[in-house]
Design a protein around this motif. Structure first.
Motif, PDB file in Angstrom:
ATOM      1  N   UNK A 105      29.900  52.253  67.575  1.00 44.57           N
ATOM      2  CA  UNK A 105      28.471  51.920  67.538  1.00 44.57           C
ATOM      3  C   UNK A 105      27.711  52.946  66.703  1.00 44.57           C
ATOM      4  N   UNK A 106      28.035  54.206  66.876  1.00 47.54           N
ATOM      5  CA  UNK A 106      27.368  55.242  66.091  1.00 47.54           C
ATOM      6  C   UNK A 106      27.620  55.038  64.597  1.00 47.54           C
ATOM      7  N   UNK A 107      28.863  54.793  64.219  1.00 47.12           N
ATOM      8  CA  UNK A 107      29.200  54.587  62.813  1.00 47.12           C
ATOM      9  C   UNK A 107      28.525  53.334  62.259  1.00 47.12           C
ATOM     10  N   UNK A 108      28.274  52.350  63.141  1.00 41.77           N
ATOM     11  CA  UNK A 108      27.634  51.106  62.723  1.00 41.77           C
ATOM     12  C   UNK A 108      26.113  51.219  62.690  1.00 41.77           C
ATOM     13  N   UNK A 109      25.608  52.435  62.941  1.00 43.20           N
ATOM     14  CA  UNK A 109      24.160  52.676  63.003  1.00 43.20           C
ATOM     15  C   UNK A 109      23.502  51.837  64.089  1.00 43.20           C
ATOM     16  N   UNK A 110      24.211  51.725  65.222  1.00 47.98           N
ATOM     17  CA  UNK A 110      23.680  51.017  66.370  1.00 47.98           C
ATOM     18  C   UNK A 110      23.059  51.968  67.370  1.00 47.98           C
ATOM     19  N   UNK A 111      22.696  51.445  68.522  1.00 50.24           N
ATOM     20  CA  UNK A 111      22.042  52.224  69.581  1.00 50.24           C
ATOM     21  C   UNK A 111      23.119  52.932  70.399  1.00 50.24           C
ATOM     22  N   UNK A 112      23.406  54.179  70.043  1.00 50.75           N
ATOM     23  CA  UNK A 112      24.490  54.921  70.668  1.00 50.75           C
ATOM     24  C   UNK A 112      24.224  55.193  72.146  1.00 50.75           C
ATOM     25  N   UNK A 113      22.993  55.530  72.490  1.00 45.13           N
ATOM     26  CA  UNK A 113      22.654  55.798  73.890  1.00 45.13           C
ATOM     27  C   UNK A 113      22.904  54.565  74.754  1.00 45.13           C
ATOM     28  N   UNK A 114      22.525  53.398  74.247  1.00 45.49           N
ATOM     29  CA  UNK A 114      22.775  52.161  74.983  1.00 45.49           C
ATOM     30  C   UNK A 114      24.267  51.908  75.113  1.00 45.49           C
ATOM     31  N   UNK A 115      25.024  52.190  74.075  1.00 44.21           N
ATOM     32  CA  UNK A 115      26.470  51.993  74.103  1.00 44.21           C
ATOM     33  C   UNK A 115      27.133  52.837  75.184  1.00 44.21           C
ATOM     34  N   UNK A 116      26.777  54.119  75.237  1.00 42.32           N
ATOM     35  CA  UNK A 116      27.354  55.015  76.245  1.00 42.32           C
ATOM     36  C   UNK A 116      27.001  54.533  77.650  1.00 42.32           C
ATOM     37  N   UNK A 117      25.759  54.101  77.839  1.00 42.57           N
ATOM     38  CA  UNK A 117      25.328  53.620  79.145  1.00 42.57           C
ATOM     39  C   UNK A 117      26.068  52.352  79.537  1.00 42.57           C
ATOM     40  N   UNK A 118      26.235  51.426  78.611  1.00 41.84           N
ATOM     41  CA  UNK A 118      26.948  50.183  78.909  1.00 41.84           C
ATOM     42  C   UNK A 118      28.399  50.450  79.278  1.00 41.84           C
ATOM     43  N   UNK A 119      29.048  51.364  78.569  1.00 45.94           N
ATOM     44  CA  UNK A 119      30.426  51.717  78.896  1.00 45.94           C
ATOM     45  C   UNK A 119      30.505  52.288  80.303  1.00 45.94           C
TER      46      UNK A 119
END
Length: 323
Positions: free
Chosen positions: A115-129
């Motif tokens: 997600x970070x490499x894709x310029x996405x919302x990294x904070x949301x990604x970590x929370x969802x995981x």
């Protein structure tokens, strides 16, 4: 050693492919590893817990809609797509069960760096995981028994107990250790990629070795089913976030979180309650979703968007646990 760990994380997909090849070349020597998959996953999940902090769950209160959409898509889209693709490809018995196990798993932790490499919302990604992993003991057994229950000789309690033992307990133990001894844990975070990559590569090698005959006989069909499952998951995850009105960075995060699964958990449940043959879809998924995720990240990285999520750098170690 730190440089080796960084290289292991960077070349993870290639290393997993090599692990699968090793399983085909030396099946007799590597097949016994399949019986120890839960142990390897427990170690990896403990490492995941070390990368987490309480703040990773705070986003649930600040942005409940985005988290709800992501988790709901995770546990609705992937299981149903797994069931549909499995039947469409004519998969039966353990192969179909393995697809459903992959679909019912929480998000894979490698998704955070993708997600970070894709310029996405990294904070949301970590929370969802984190949230999907904590919910796994409740939701994964229910989904598996719903979609394949009539054919299974296993109870909800047995599956839930396994997930608590090999996922929730190690994750919470790692989180507790990070809370109590944060300064010391910070020092080892850069080396976690080497541990997690090694664990997944060994797991894939063992599962492929235990199913070498099946891989050579029907691996192409099953591999194609895995590719379709992953691709449809990525697409529907993005679509769900778009329909829900989330911004572009959040859409990318939800897409990748939905499409990338904790295939290690699927393999562990398969070997613990069924047979190594049911873990084969998980092994193939582990290879493919890292390849497709990296490819998608490269595509999106050339299309940067605005927004707070796209510019956040993942925390040290947040990307260290591919699964």
């Amino acid at each position: 050693m730190r440089k080796v760990a960084e290289l292991a994380g960077r070349w993870f997909a290639v290393l997993v492919v090599l692990g699968g090849v090793a399983g085909l070349v030396a099946p007799a020597q590597l097949a016994p590893i399949a019986g120890h998959v839960p142990l390897f996953l427990g170690i990896i999940m403990f490492g995941m817990g070390l990368t987490l902090r309480g703040v990773d769950f705070a986003l649930v209160a600040r942005r409940p809609w985005a988290v709800l959409v992501g988790v709901a898509a995770q546990y609705v889209v992937m299981p149903l797509v797994a069931w549909g693709v499995g039947h469409a490809f004519g998969l039966e018995d353990l192969a179909l069960l393995g697809m459903i196990l992959v679909g019912a798993a929480p998000g894979g932790t490698a998704s955070n760096v993708i997600v970070y490499l894709a310029k996405g919302d990294t904070a949301l990604s970590v929370t969802l995981t984190a949230v999907s992993t904590v919910l796994a003991p409740l939701l994964t057994p229910a989904i598996v028994l719903w979609l394949a229950g009539s054919e299974l000789d296993v109870t909800y309690g047995a599956l839930m107990t396994s997930i608590v033992q090999i996922v929730l307990v190690p994750v919470l133990a790692g989180l507790l250790l990070r809370t109590l001894a944060g300064r010391y844990v910070e020092a080892v975070l850069p080396y976690l990629p080497l541990v997690s990559v090694t664990g997944i590569v060994v797991v894939v090698a063992g599962i492929v070795a235990a199913n070498a005959g099946a891989v050579l006989g029907t691996g192409l069909l099953l591999g194609l089913a895995v590719v379709v499952h992953n691709g449809v998951g990525l697409a529907l995850g993005y679509l769900a976030a778009r329909v829900a009105g989330l911004d572009e960075t959040a859409r990318r995060a939800v897409s990748i979180e939905v499409g990338m699964q904790n295939s290690g958990l699927s393999a562990s449940l398969a070997t613990a309650h069924f047979s190594p043959a049911a873990a084969l879809p998980a092994a193939l998924f582990s290879v493919w979703h890292n390849v497709s995720g990296a490819t998608l990240a490269s595509f999106w990285a050339r299309r940067p968007v605005g927004g707070a999520g796209g510019g956040e750098r993942p925390r040290e170690g947040a990307h260290s646990l591919p699964a």
